[in-house]
Write a protein that holds these residues in place. Sequence first.
Motif, PDB file in Angstrom:
ATOM      1  N   GLY A  55       0.807  -1.121  -0.127  1.00 47.12           N
ATOM      2  CA  GLY A  55       0.024   0.044  -0.168  1.00 47.12           C
ATOM      3  C   GLY A  55       0.771   1.394   0.062  1.00 47.12           C
ATOM      4  N   SER A  56       1.900   1.168   0.687  1.00 49.63           N
ATOM      5  CA  SER A  56       2.901   2.481   0.729  1.00 49.63           C
ATOM      6  C   SER A  56       4.479   1.725   0.876  1.00 49.63           C
ATOM      7  CB  SER A  56       2.458   3.398   1.722  1.00 49.63           C
ATOM      8  OG  SER A  56       2.304   2.971   3.022  1.00 49.63           O
ATOM      9  N   PRO A  57       5.200   2.595   0.786  1.00 51.33           N
ATOM     10  CA  PRO A  57       6.686   2.137   1.152  1.00 51.33           C
ATOM     11  C   PRO A  57       6.828   2.039   2.327  1.00 51.33           C
ATOM     12  CG  PRO A  57       6.754   4.065  -0.506  1.00 51.33           C
ATOM     13  CD  PRO A  57       5.587   3.764   0.110  1.00 51.33           C
ATOM     14  N   THR A  58       7.244   0.687   2.963  1.00 51.27           N
ATOM     15  CA  THR A  58       7.269  -0.072   4.361  1.00 51.27           C
ATOM     16  C   THR A  58       8.808  -0.321   4.292  1.00 51.27           C
ATOM     17  OG1 THR A  58       4.975  -0.416   4.082  1.00 51.27           O
ATOM     18  CG2 THR A  58       6.326  -1.662   5.743  1.00 51.27           C
ATOM     19  N   ARG A  59       9.353  -0.068   5.784  1.00 50.15           N
ATOM     20  CA  ARG A  59      10.528  -0.530   6.090  1.00 50.15           C
ATOM     21  C   ARG A  59      10.671  -2.036   6.495  1.00 50.15           C
ATOM     22  NH1 ARG A  59       9.736   3.517  10.097  1.00 50.15           N
ATOM     23  NH2 ARG A  59       9.091   2.028  11.255  1.00 50.15           N
ATOM     24  N   LEU A  60      11.673  -2.859   5.826  1.00 59.73           N
ATOM     25  CA  LEU A  60      11.951  -4.401   6.102  1.00 59.73           C
ATOM     26  C   LEU A  60      13.184  -4.289   6.917  1.00 59.73           C
ATOM     27  CD1 LEU A  60      11.132  -7.240   5.489  1.00 59.73           C
ATOM     28  CD2 LEU A  60      12.432  -6.705   3.179  1.00 59.73           C
ATOM     29  N   GLN A  61      12.912  -5.321   7.919  1.00 63.92           N
ATOM     30  CA  GLN A  61      14.478  -5.374   8.753  1.00 63.92           C
ATOM     31  C   GLN A  61      14.449  -7.010   8.654  1.00 63.92           C
ATOM     32  OE1 GLN A  61      13.721  -3.802  12.538  1.00 63.92           O
ATOM     33  NE2 GLN A  61      12.620  -5.577  13.332  1.00 63.92           N
ATOM     34  N   ARG A 138       8.942 -20.187   6.623  1.00 63.39           N
ATOM     35  CA  ARG A 138       9.316 -18.804   6.756  1.00 63.39           C
ATOM     36  C   ARG A 138       8.325 -17.822   7.287  1.00 63.39           C
ATOM     37  NH1 ARG A 138      14.832 -18.736   6.513  1.00 63.39           N
ATOM     38  NH2 ARG A 138      15.464 -20.337   4.959  1.00 63.39           N
ATOM     39  N   SER A 139       8.599 -16.695   7.795  1.00 63.40           N
ATOM     40  CA  SER A 139       7.440 -15.902   8.119  1.00 63.40           C
ATOM     41  C   SER A 139       7.767 -14.549   8.088  1.00 63.40           C
ATOM     42  CB  SER A 139       7.165 -16.245   9.456  1.00 63.40           C
ATOM     43  OG  SER A 139       8.125 -15.971  10.497  1.00 63.40           O
ATOM     44  N   PHE A 140       7.023 -13.579   8.084  1.00 63.19           N
ATOM     45  CA  PHE A 140       7.171 -12.164   8.267  1.00 63.19           C
ATOM     46  C   PHE A 140       6.021 -11.659   9.256  1.00 63.19           C
ATOM     47  CE2 PHE A 140       4.672 -12.109   4.500  1.00 63.19           C
ATOM     48  CZ  PHE A 140       3.584 -11.314   4.725  1.00 63.19           C
ATOM     49  N   THR A 141       6.316 -10.388   9.941  1.00 62.18           N
ATOM     50  CA  THR A 141       5.343  -9.698  10.569  1.00 62.18           C
ATOM     51  C   THR A 141       5.460  -8.531  10.585  1.00 62.18           C
ATOM     52  OG1 THR A 141       5.522 -11.422  12.629  1.00 62.18           O
ATOM     53  CG2 THR A 141       4.868  -9.449  13.001  1.00 62.18           C
ATOM     54  N   SER A 142       4.169  -7.883  10.352  1.00 63.84           N
ATOM     55  CA  SER A 142       4.191  -6.222  10.206  1.00 63.84           C
ATOM     56  C   SER A 142       3.683  -5.824  11.322  1.00 63.84           C
ATOM     57  CB  SER A 142       3.544  -5.821   8.777  1.00 63.84           C
ATOM     58  OG  SER A 142       3.068  -4.525   8.652  1.00 63.84           O
ATOM     59  N   TRP A 143       4.229  -4.736  12.040  1.00 60.86           N
ATOM     60  CA  TRP A 143       3.817  -4.157  13.076  1.00 60.86           C
ATOM     61  C   TRP A 143       4.212  -2.561  13.216  1.00 60.86           C
ATOM     62  CZ3 TRP A 143       5.928  -2.106  17.956  1.00 60.86           C
ATOM     63  CH2 TRP A 143       5.250  -1.731  18.845  1.00 60.86           C
ATOM     64  N   SER A 144       3.451  -1.875  13.314  1.00 62.23           N
ATOM     65  CA  SER A 144       3.966  -0.078  13.473  1.00 62.23           C
ATOM     66  C   SER A 144       4.795   0.320  12.383  1.00 62.23           C
ATOM     67  CB  SER A 144       4.768  -0.073  15.059  1.00 62.23           C
ATOM     68  OG  SER A 144       4.663   1.275  15.257  1.00 62.23           O
ATOM     69  N   GLY A 145       4.422  -0.067  11.111  1.00 63.02           N
ATOM     70  CA  GLY A 145       5.227   0.575   9.986  1.00 63.02           C
ATOM     71  C   GLY A 145       6.403  -0.256   9.682  1.00 63.02           C
ATOM     72  N   THR A 146       6.799  -1.422  10.373  1.00 62.43           N
ATOM     73  CA  THR A 146       7.998  -2.026  10.093  1.00 62.43           C
ATOM     74  C   THR A 146       7.523  -3.439   9.844  1.00 62.43           C
ATOM     75  OG1 THR A 146       9.308  -0.448  11.304  1.00 62.43           O
ATOM     76  CG2 THR A 146      10.181  -2.686  10.659  1.00 62.43           C
ATOM     77  N   ILE A 147       8.201  -4.420   8.697  1.00 59.21           N
ATOM     78  CA  ILE A 147       7.981  -5.676   8.694  1.00 59.21           C
ATOM     79  C   ILE A 147       9.332  -6.372   9.145  1.00 59.21           C
ATOM     80  CG2 ILE A 147       7.729  -7.403   6.797  1.00 59.21           C
ATOM     81  CD1 ILE A 147       6.515  -5.802   5.391  1.00 59.21           C
ATOM     82  N   SER A 148       9.080  -7.227   9.956  1.00 58.82           N
ATOM     83  CA  SER A 148      10.391  -8.062  10.409  1.00 58.82           C
ATOM     84  C   SER A 148      10.235  -9.664   9.512  1.00 58.82           C
ATOM     85  CB  SER A 148      10.368  -8.458  11.958  1.00 58.82           C
ATOM     86  OG  SER A 148      10.489  -7.102  12.572  1.00 58.82           O
ATOM     87  N   ALA A 149      11.330  -9.651   9.013  1.00 55.17           N
ATOM     88  CA  ALA A 149      11.375 -11.170   8.513  1.00 55.17           C
ATOM     89  C   ALA A 149      12.521 -12.004   8.733  1.00 55.17           C
ATOM     90  CB  ALA A 149      11.459 -10.946   6.892  1.00 55.17           C
TER      91      ALA A 149
END
Length: 149
Positions: A55-61, A138-149
């Motif tokens: 939907g919009s640019p999101t941070r990925l860590q 594998r997994s990813f989680t999105s919270w508070s504008g950041t995705i953790s993978a």
Amino acid sequence: MNRIVRKIAGVAAAVAVAPVMLAATAQAESGPVFFSVGSMNCAIYDNGTVGCDLGSPTRLQYSFLPFLLTVNEIVIDQPFLPAHPTFDPGSPYTLPGGNPPLRDVKTGDGQWGSYIEYAGARCESGFHGSFSCQSKGRSFTSWSGTISA
């Protein structure tokens, strides 16, 4: 004699119903399932691939990188790769007109919200608006504008 007739009738009914049940199961897992959570539009494909347009640019860590990436979509498509961005043209995980909300396609309700399980993948709404998907180990989680993978 009545017992034998009832048993034969029961077996005949089971044999008649089995093809219908098998067809229903086969039909349930064909093609992608589309859904949305917040501004994310996601799809789970019948091979277990999960992808989301963000939907919009999101941070990925990643825990193994000392910096953040900015991404527009994320996918789990290989068991040997972490969830990762793709650079597909357009919005491949979004239906024209938008995806239905997760609550409309859910297969159950978890502790914090709706979830969907399909083709070995699971995506769910979580605590305080978090969202996560798991598939292929594998997994990813999105919270508070950041995705953790």
